[in-house]
Design a protein around this motif. Structure first.
Motif, PDB file in Angstrom:
ATOM      1  N   TYR A 157      34.978  52.705  37.073  1.00 21.26           N
ATOM      2  CA  TYR A 157      34.884  51.591  38.028  1.00 21.26           C
ATOM      3  C   TYR A 157      33.673  50.689  37.791  1.00 21.26           C
ATOM      4  CZ  TYR A 157      34.636  49.176  42.534  1.00 21.26           C
ATOM      5  OH  TYR A 157      34.564  48.219  43.499  1.00 21.26           O
ATOM      6  N   ASN A 158      32.506  51.265  37.579  1.00 19.60           N
ATOM      7  CA  ASN A 158      31.286  50.464  37.456  1.00 19.60           C
ATOM      8  C   ASN A 158      31.280  49.542  36.240  1.00 19.60           C
ATOM      9  OD1 ASN A 158      30.010  51.406  39.779  1.00 19.60           O
ATOM     10  ND2 ASN A 158      29.156  53.183  38.728  1.00 19.60           N
ATOM     11  N   ARG A 159      32.100  49.857  35.245  1.00 16.80           N
ATOM     12  CA  ARG A 159      32.100  49.055  34.021  1.00 16.80           C
ATOM     13  C   ARG A 159      33.319  48.154  33.888  1.00 16.80           C
ATOM     14  NH1 ARG A 159      30.951  52.817  28.975  1.00 16.80           N
ATOM     15  NH2 ARG A 159      30.895  50.775  27.969  1.00 16.80           N
ATOM     16  N   CYS A 160      34.266  48.298  34.809  1.00 23.03           N
ATOM     17  CA  CYS A 160      35.545  47.611  34.643  1.00 23.03           C
ATOM     18  C   CYS A 160      35.484  46.178  35.154  1.00 23.03           C
ATOM     19  CB  CYS A 160      36.636  48.380  35.383  1.00 23.03           C
ATOM     20  SG  CYS A 160      38.277  47.686  35.142  1.00 23.03           S
ATOM     21  N   ASN A 161      35.963  45.250  34.348  1.00 27.24           N
ATOM     22  CA  ASN A 161      36.016  43.845  34.752  1.00 27.24           C
ATOM     23  C   ASN A 161      37.237  43.528  35.608  1.00 27.24           C
ATOM     24  OD1 ASN A 161      33.666  43.253  33.359  1.00 27.24           O
ATOM     25  ND2 ASN A 161      34.737  42.697  31.476  1.00 27.24           N
ATOM     26  N   ASP A 162      38.167  44.467  35.705  1.00 25.62           N
ATOM     27  CA  ASP A 162      39.398  44.232  36.460  1.00 25.62           C
ATOM     28  C   ASP A 162      39.481  45.087  37.720  1.00 25.62           C
ATOM     29  OD1 ASP A 162      40.431  42.402  34.534  1.00 25.62           O
ATOM     30  OD2 ASP A 162      40.959  44.108  33.258  1.00 25.62           O
ATOM     31  N   LYS A 163      38.385  45.672  38.148  1.00 26.33           N
ATOM     32  CA  LYS A 163      38.417  46.573  39.302  1.00 26.33           C
ATOM     33  C   LYS A 163      38.808  45.832  40.581  1.00 26.33           C
ATOM     34  CE  LYS A 163      33.353  46.351  39.845  1.00 26.33           C
ATOM     35  NZ  LYS A 163      32.886  46.017  38.487  1.00 26.33           N
ATOM     36  N   SER A 164      39.394  46.602  41.501  1.00 27.81           N
ATOM     37  CA  SER A 164      39.806  46.051  42.776  1.00 27.81           C
ATOM     38  C   SER A 164      39.606  47.114  43.856  1.00 27.81           C
ATOM     39  CB  SER A 164      41.277  45.634  42.728  1.00 27.81           C
ATOM     40  OG  SER A 164      42.103  46.784  42.634  1.00 27.81           O
ATOM     41  N   LYS A 165      39.896  46.758  45.084  1.00 29.77           N
ATOM     42  CA  LYS A 165      39.724  47.707  46.184  1.00 29.77           C
ATOM     43  C   LYS A 165      40.662  48.910  46.030  1.00 29.77           C
ATOM     44  CE  LYS A 165      42.946  45.312  49.269  1.00 29.77           C
ATOM     45  NZ  LYS A 165      43.112  44.652  50.577  1.00 29.77           N
ATOM     46  N   ASP A 166      41.760  48.721  45.331  1.00 27.16           N
ATOM     47  CA  ASP A 166      42.683  49.835  45.111  1.00 27.16           C
ATOM     48  C   ASP A 166      42.050  50.961  44.311  1.00 27.16           C
ATOM     49  OD1 ASP A 166      44.725  48.570  46.462  1.00 27.16           O
ATOM     50  OD2 ASP A 166      45.550  47.625  44.666  1.00 27.16           O
ATOM     51  N   CYS A 167      41.049  50.617  43.530  1.00 28.85           N
ATOM     52  CA  CYS A 167      40.374  51.631  42.708  1.00 28.85           C
ATOM     53  C   CYS A 167      39.522  52.557  43.563  1.00 28.85           C
ATOM     54  CB  CYS A 167      39.489  50.966  41.660  1.00 28.85           C
ATOM     55  SG  CYS A 167      40.372  49.808  40.591  1.00 28.85           S
ATOM     56  N   ILE A 168      39.147  52.091  44.769  1.00 28.64           N
ATOM     57  CA  ILE A 168      38.289  52.874  45.656  1.00 28.64           C
ATOM     58  C   ILE A 168      39.099  53.551  46.751  1.00 28.64           C
ATOM     59  CG2 ILE A 168      36.351  52.750  47.282  1.00 28.64           C
ATOM     60  CD1 ILE A 168      35.323  50.371  45.753  1.00 28.64           C
ATOM     61  N   ASN A 169      40.095  52.857  47.255  1.00 24.69           N
ATOM     62  CA  ASN A 169      40.785  53.308  48.446  1.00 24.69           C
ATOM     63  C   ASN A 169      41.999  54.182  48.197  1.00 24.69           C
ATOM     64  OD1 ASN A 169      38.947  51.844  49.976  1.00 24.69           O
ATOM     65  ND2 ASN A 169      40.175  49.966  49.831  1.00 24.69           N
ATOM     66  N   SER A 170      42.322  54.411  46.954  1.00 25.65           N
ATOM     67  CA  SER A 170      43.480  55.261  46.666  1.00 25.65           C
ATOM     68  C   SER A 170      43.225  56.116  45.441  1.00 25.65           C
ATOM     69  CB  SER A 170      44.727  54.402  46.437  1.00 25.65           C
ATOM     70  OG  SER A 170      44.540  53.524  45.348  1.00 25.65           O
ATOM     71  N   ASP A 171      43.901  57.253  45.400  1.00 19.14           N
ATOM     72  CA  ASP A 171      43.761  58.152  44.263  1.00 19.14           C
ATOM     73  C   ASP A 171      44.373  57.513  43.019  1.00 19.14           C
ATOM     74  OD1 ASP A 171      43.126  60.322  42.801  1.00 19.14           O
ATOM     75  OD2 ASP A 171      44.499  61.714  43.794  1.00 19.14           O
ATOM     76  N   ILE A 172      43.809  57.834  41.870  1.00 22.29           N
ATOM     77  CA  ILE A 172      44.301  57.287  40.604  1.00 22.29           C
ATOM     78  C   ILE A 172      45.103  58.375  39.900  1.00 22.29           C
ATOM     79  CG2 ILE A 172      43.670  56.057  38.503  1.00 22.29           C
ATOM     80  CD1 ILE A 172      42.539  54.700  40.934  1.00 22.29           C
ATOM     81  N   LYS A 173      46.359  58.113  39.647  1.00 23.56           N
ATOM     82  CA  LYS A 173      47.211  59.098  38.995  1.00 23.56           C
ATOM     83  C   LYS A 173      47.725  58.552  37.668  1.00 23.56           C
ATOM     84  CE  LYS A 173      48.828  61.261  43.285  1.00 23.56           C
ATOM     85  NZ  LYS A 173      48.046  62.488  43.067  1.00 23.56           N
ATOM     86  N   LEU A 174      48.032  59.476  36.757  1.00 24.04           N
ATOM     87  CA  LEU A 174      48.638  59.068  35.492  1.00 24.04           C
ATOM     88  C   LEU A 174      50.015  58.465  35.762  1.00 24.04           C
ATOM     89  CD1 LEU A 174      47.716  61.969  33.065  1.00 24.04           C
ATOM     90  CD2 LEU A 174      47.306  59.559  32.635  1.00 24.04           C
TER      91      LEU A 174
END
Length: 321
Positions: free
Chosen positions: A290-307
């Protein structure tokens, strides 16, 4: 084929097809009353004759769990459908007939007090190869990796880096393992010698139908040798699948960063993260990038990330695809 979902190992078909199964492997180190999670819920499978490439951060730690140089904090390692996660002593020693590892530092693979021939002889002896055929076997192994019989009497310090790495490969394959783990085997070598070692590994795969786990930070070498690849970031699989597809069409921002470092011409339209951004900042998001991503959004924080499955040969762990 790489499967990224955790399933119960209970079918005969699965045991026939999958040589190695990694289920939910995590590794936590403790120091000064603090915990450092370096692997988190790693899942994949390898079929016989496949070459799996690993790139990114956490790859060598994962290799040590697979070959049981370390015990995982949680999860399972299954070899030939047998759980080897908790075995010890003689039973653990026996699995090294089926699984061997070649390390980044080839000289470290040998006892400096022993000649190359004697080191290989010791391994053959431990695997109960009859004494009267061991010398012939050693000469055959050295020939297979491009070294003539004069190297039997040489000490590791007398060999060049490339020669020593070839000898280390000869030693590793002496017991005819089903899986050979290569941990950055070319990173300490000159470019010309790297090519020779890669050619040797490809030749051995064709002759012996060997299964490789090829750990490498250089995706150019991964593309040359590997059928499948998994990309790890901070101990998490962020992308996996067919090697050529992932390298030519990376989806996760971290994979793009890795590919861009090797093939900058391929990705002129990619939104590449800044390499210099401080990664040590506290990361409270679900996404480790997250800290390095130029495309991050609130979805990256508020929901689990699954394959997520893009197709049968491509999986990615990102909410912004």
């Amino acid at each position: 084929m790489i499967e990224n979902n955790t399933t119960t190992i209970n079918s005969k078909q699965e045991s026939l097809e999958d040589l190695l199964i990694i289920k939910g492997i995590s590794k936590v180190y403790k120091k000064d009353n603090k915990e450092y999670k370096v692997l988190e819920d790693i899942n994949f499978k390898i079929k016989k004759g496949t070459t799996l490439g690993e790139s990114g951060s956490g790859k060598s730690t994962l290799a040590r769990q697979i070959i049981r140089l370390e015990k995982p904090t949680s999860g399972q390692v299954l070899l030939n459908n047998k759980d080897i996660t908790n075995i010890k002593g003689k039973e653990l020693k026996n699995i090294y007939k089926d699984m061997q590892m070649v390390f980044q530092d080839p000289i470290g693979s040998f006892d400096p007090r022993l000649t190359i021939g004697k080191s290989i002889d010791e391994l053959l002896k431990n695997n109960k190869v009859p004494k009267n055929i061991r010398k012939e076997k050693i000469i055959e192994l050295l020939k297979l990796v491009g070294l003539d019989k004069q190297y039997i009497d040489k000490y590791p310090r007398e060999l060049s880096g490339g020669q020593c790495q070839r000898a280390a490969i000869a030693k590793a394959i002496s017991c005819e393992p089903k899986i050979l783990i290569c941990d950055e085997v070319t990173s300490a070598l000159d470019v010309s010698v790297q090519g020779q070692v890669i050619s040797l590994l490809k030749e051995l795969k064709e002759k012996k139908n060997m299964t490789y786990i090829f750990i490498c930070h250089d995706l150019a070498l991964v593309e040359l040798l590997c059928d499948k690849v998994i990309v790890l970031n901070k101990g998490n699989i962020v992308e996996s699948g067919d090697a050529k597809e992932i390298i030519n069409n990376p989806i996760h921002p971290y994979t793009k960063l890795l590919v861009n470092s090797i093939f900058p011409v391929k990705n002129k339209n990619w939104n590449i993260p800044d390499i210099l951004i401080d990664e040590q900042k506290e990361n409270n998001s679900f996404c480790k990038f997250y800290n390095r991503c130029n495309d991050k959004s609130k979805d990256c924080i508020n929901s689990d990330i699954k394959l997520q499955t893009l197709n049968k040969n491509h999986f990615v762990k990102c909410n912004n695809i």
